[in-house]
Design an enzyme around this catalytic site. Structure first.
Site, PDB file in Angstrom:
ATOM      1  N   ARG A 239      -1.393  -3.670   3.679  1.00  9.08           N
ATOM      2  CA  ARG A 239      -2.605  -3.102   2.987  1.00  9.08           C
ATOM      3  C   ARG A 239      -3.723  -3.957   2.660  1.00  9.08           C
ATOM      4  NH1 ARG A 239      -0.269   0.906   4.343  1.00  9.08           N
ATOM      5  NH2 ARG A 239       0.785   2.668   3.076  1.00  9.08           N
ATOM      6  N   GLU A 268     -11.118   3.624   2.664  1.00 10.69           N
ATOM      7  CA  GLU A 268     -10.965   4.429   3.791  1.00 10.69           C
ATOM      8  C   GLU A 268     -11.414   5.809   3.633  1.00 10.69           C
ATOM      9  OE1 GLU A 268      -6.904   3.877   5.195  1.00 10.69           O
ATOM     10  OE2 GLU A 268      -7.153   1.712   5.296  1.00 10.69           O
ATOM     11  N   HIS A 287      -7.053   2.249  10.565  1.00 12.46           N
ATOM     12  CA  HIS A 287      -5.480   2.697  10.195  1.00 12.46           C
ATOM     13  C   HIS A 287      -4.825   3.221  11.078  1.00 12.46           C
ATOM     14  CE1 HIS A 287      -3.380   2.958   5.822  1.00 12.46           C
ATOM     15  NE2 HIS A 287      -2.667   2.662   6.794  1.00 12.46           N
TER      16      HIS A 287
END
Length: 320
Positions: A239, A268, A287
């Site tokens: 993260r 994001e 991601h």
């Protein structure tokens, strides 16, 4: 019979419909697939306020308490995987919303970790770009893996898989986390170091594999990044908030470290003007850690199973 409405969120690639047999729900549920990201509670509430069922993809769309208040029809919220820190489970319970998860695999993020680490070590991105644009032939020197130290922050399922690959490359693998025991280190076959500082100072490659929480938020700040070797590389597939992002930018621009790669970001999708997009010696991917066909099949097929079980009055894989 009243037909329930279901929204499948953040279907960026437009594949959710093809990876599971949604027709099993056709008599009771009207399923729609949302390909664009709904940015913020206002957009989410406006788009799915009529839905009794919502399928969320990982943590792409947060569900804080304020959002549950604006989704009066919602009865079932499904998340891919069995953990989602962006869902307020207590708020869900207060509003009578059942939250369920799906199966997830730890192999894809471990595999992506190595794609990023190798990309950094062998300067794959600048060399590939130079080849495509007619740039210089061989302009960098790669970093060796064999005989170098790989430092892992966290040694859970993903960290252990990353460790095994490092060992196959002939690396000296060390690990640290606040909860790491000698027994776990021996089980995985790595060296446990006593402190984060020791890990950072002794490693040629550092990879982050701890969960985000109060104790890990900002774990790597400016002081920690300065402890790394100037020839070392940093990889984060966990993260973004575990690493202070301003400190990371400074480390890249001022050469505290040789390079960094990340699959995770503070916002994001990443804004077009985000400074990490143009940071030197940086590889960023959007991601992708869990974005593989097998994982997606598990997510969406599991979502169909969760909906069927809920409709049958016996929810499965309930979270909270």
């Amino acid at each position: 019979m009243t037909t329930l409405r279901c929204a499948v969120l953040d279907d960026y690639q437009g594949v959710a419909e093809s990876l599971a047999d949604w027709s099993r729900l056709a008599e009771e549920v009207d399923v729609r697939f949302v390909r664009t990201h709904l940015d913020g509670p206002d957009a989410v509430a406006a788009a799915i306020a009529d839905c009794e069922i919502v399928v969320a993809m990982r943590e792409r769309t947060p569900f804080p308490a304020e959002l549950f208040e604006r989704l009066p029809a919602l009865r079932l919220l499904i998340t891919s995987g069995m953990r989602n820190a962006s869902i307020d489970l207590a708020a869900a319970a207060r509003h009578g919303v059942t939250v369920c998860g799906t199966a997830s695999n730890s192999e894809p993020p471990a595999e992506l970790t190595w794609a990023l680490l190798l990309g950094l070590a062998r300067r794959v991105v600048p060399e590939a770009n130079a080849l495509r644009t007619g740039g210089p032939w061989q302009s960098t020197l790669g970093a060796d893996l064999h005989g170098r130290r790989l430092g892992l922050i966290g040694l859970g399922k993903i960290g252990a898989k990353v460790a095994a690959v490092g060992q196959a490359f002939g690396m000296d693998v060390a690990a640290w986390s606040r909860n790491l025991t000698d027994e776990r280190a021996v089980e995985v076959g790595v060296t446990r170091v006593d402190s984060l500082d020791e890990l950072l100072e002794s490693s040629d490659f550092v990879s982050v594999h701890v969960q985000l929480g109060d104790r890990t938020r900002g774990l790597l700040g400016a002081d920690e990044l300065k402890r790394m070797r100037s020839t070392a590389f940093l990889v984060n597939t966990s993260r973004a908030a575990i690493i202070d992002q301003e400190a990371l930018l400074q480390a890249l621009h001022e050469g505290w470290i040789a390079g960094a790669a990340s699959d995770v970001f503070d916002t994001e999708p990443l804004p077009a003007d985000h400074p990490l997009r143009t940071a030197p010696h940086f590889i960023g991917v959007p991601h992708l850690g869990y974005v593989t066909r097998r994982n997606y099949e598990g997510y969406f097929q599991g979502a169909v199973e969760d909906i069927e079980a809920f409709l049958g009055g016996e929810p499965v894989r309930v979270l909270g």
